[in-house]
Design a protein around this motif. Structure first.
Motif, short mmCIF file in Angstrom:
data_model
loop_
_atom_site.label_atom_id
_atom_site.label_comp_id
_atom_site.label_asym_id
_atom_site.label_seq_id
_atom_site.Cartn_x
_atom_site.Cartn_y
_atom_site.Cartn_z
N SER A 96 -56.93 127.02 25.56
CA SER A 96 -57.30 128.29 24.92
C SER A 96 -58.81 128.39 24.75
O SER A 96 -59.41 129.42 25.03
N LEU A 97 -59.43 127.30 24.31
CA LEU A 97 -60.89 127.31 24.11
C LEU A 97 -61.63 127.46 25.44
O LEU A 97 -62.62 128.19 25.53
N LEU A 98 -61.13 126.80 26.48
CA LEU A 98 -61.80 126.89 27.78
C LEU A 98 -61.73 128.30 28.34
O LEU A 98 -62.64 128.73 29.06
N PRO A 106 -69.58 122.43 24.98
CA PRO A 106 -70.02 121.20 25.65
C PRO A 106 -70.09 119.96 24.76
O PRO A 106 -69.60 118.89 25.18
N PRO A 107 -70.63 120.01 23.54
CA PRO A 107 -70.65 118.78 22.73
C PRO A 107 -69.24 118.26 22.41
O PRO A 107 -69.00 117.04 22.41
N ALA A 127 -68.06 121.01 34.22
CA ALA A 127 -68.72 121.61 35.39
C ALA A 127 -69.11 123.06 35.14
O ALA A 127 -70.00 123.60 35.81
N ASN A 128 -68.47 123.71 34.16
CA ASN A 128 -68.75 125.12 33.88
C ASN A 128 -69.96 125.33 32.97
O ASN A 128 -70.31 126.47 32.68
N ALA A 158 -71.72 116.73 40.94
CA ALA A 158 -72.24 117.34 42.17
C ALA A 158 -72.29 118.87 42.08
O ALA A 158 -72.70 119.54 43.02
N SER A 159 -71.89 119.42 40.92
CA SER A 159 -71.81 120.88 40.80
C SER A 159 -73.16 121.55 40.52
O SER A 159 -73.32 122.74 40.72
N ARG A 160 -74.14 120.78 40.04
CA ARG A 160 -75.46 121.33 39.69
C ARG A 160 -76.54 120.35 40.14
O ARG A 160 -76.36 119.14 40.04
N ALA A 161 -77.67 120.88 40.58
CA ALA A 161 -78.74 120.03 41.10
C ALA A 161 -79.21 119.02 40.06
O ALA A 161 -79.40 117.83 40.38
N ALA A 162 -79.41 119.44 38.83
CA ALA A 162 -79.91 118.52 37.79
C ALA A 162 -78.92 117.39 37.55
O ALA A 162 -79.33 116.24 37.34
#
Length: 197
Positions: A96-98, A106-107, A127-128, A158-162
């Protein structure tokens, strides 16, 4: 129409009819993350939160979240983080939260990386979000993850460059074995179109 349904729910006391109306309303709003709260919903939310039927409680809470209820958000977060709560209830709270993509998640998801029951969905959900603490949190538990969870962790990294730069540094440092980078992960890294990577 939502105001009329809410007005009817406020008067209804028969659980089977409440469940039918809630299920219909939920189906009508499926896939929508944020919908204006119908007039009088707070009263209905309070009434249904103490229903003897757990299904009514769950659907009402999910709808409240869709309507932007701060109370529903707080209750779901509390259920999610309560290690003594039933595993199914915690998974439902997480789902539900997602669905809201709330920026405060995130935390909590990073804390769930230590929960054996919920770390798989938590790794995938991270990843989101673009939070700089995510790669370190995932890399910190990487060695304790199981097969599929490790693959999910690498996909998230691998989903984001950073994130990917820190993952590749871990490969260089030997924390992540080179053979863990499958063709799929390498393709995902190429798709970032980042020269450093």
């Amino acid at each position: 129409a939502r105001d009329l349904v809410t007005e009817t729910l406020a008067k209804l006391d028969e659980p089977s009819k409440q469940l039918d109306m809630l299920a219909g309303l939920s189906a009508a709003l499926k896939g929508q993350r944020s919908v204006p709260m119908p007039q009088g919903w707070e009263k209905v939310e309070t009434k249904l939160s103490v229903s003897s039927n757990p299904q009514i409680q769950a659907i009402a809470q999910s709808l409240s979240l869709t309507f932007g209820s701060a109370n529903a958000l707080a209750t779901l977060k509390k259920t999610l983080m309560d290690e003594s709560a039933e595993a199914g209830a915690r998974r439902t709270a997480l789902d539900s939260l997602l669905s809201t993509r709330n920026a405060s998640l995130p935390p909590l998801l990073q804390q769930l990386l230590k929960s054996q029951d919920l770390r798989g969905p938590a790794v995938r959900a991270l990843a989101n979000y673009d939070d700089p603490k995510i790669p370190d949190a995932i890399l910190g538990v990487y060695s304790s993850l199981e097969g599929g969870e490790k693959r999910d962790a690498l996909n998230t990294l691998a989903s984001r460059a950073a994130f990917a730069k820190l993952m590749l540094a871990s490969v260089d440092g030997g924390t992540i074995p080179r053979n863990a980078l499958t063709a799929e992960i390498i393709r995902q890294l190429r798709n970032l179109k980042n020269g450093d990577i």
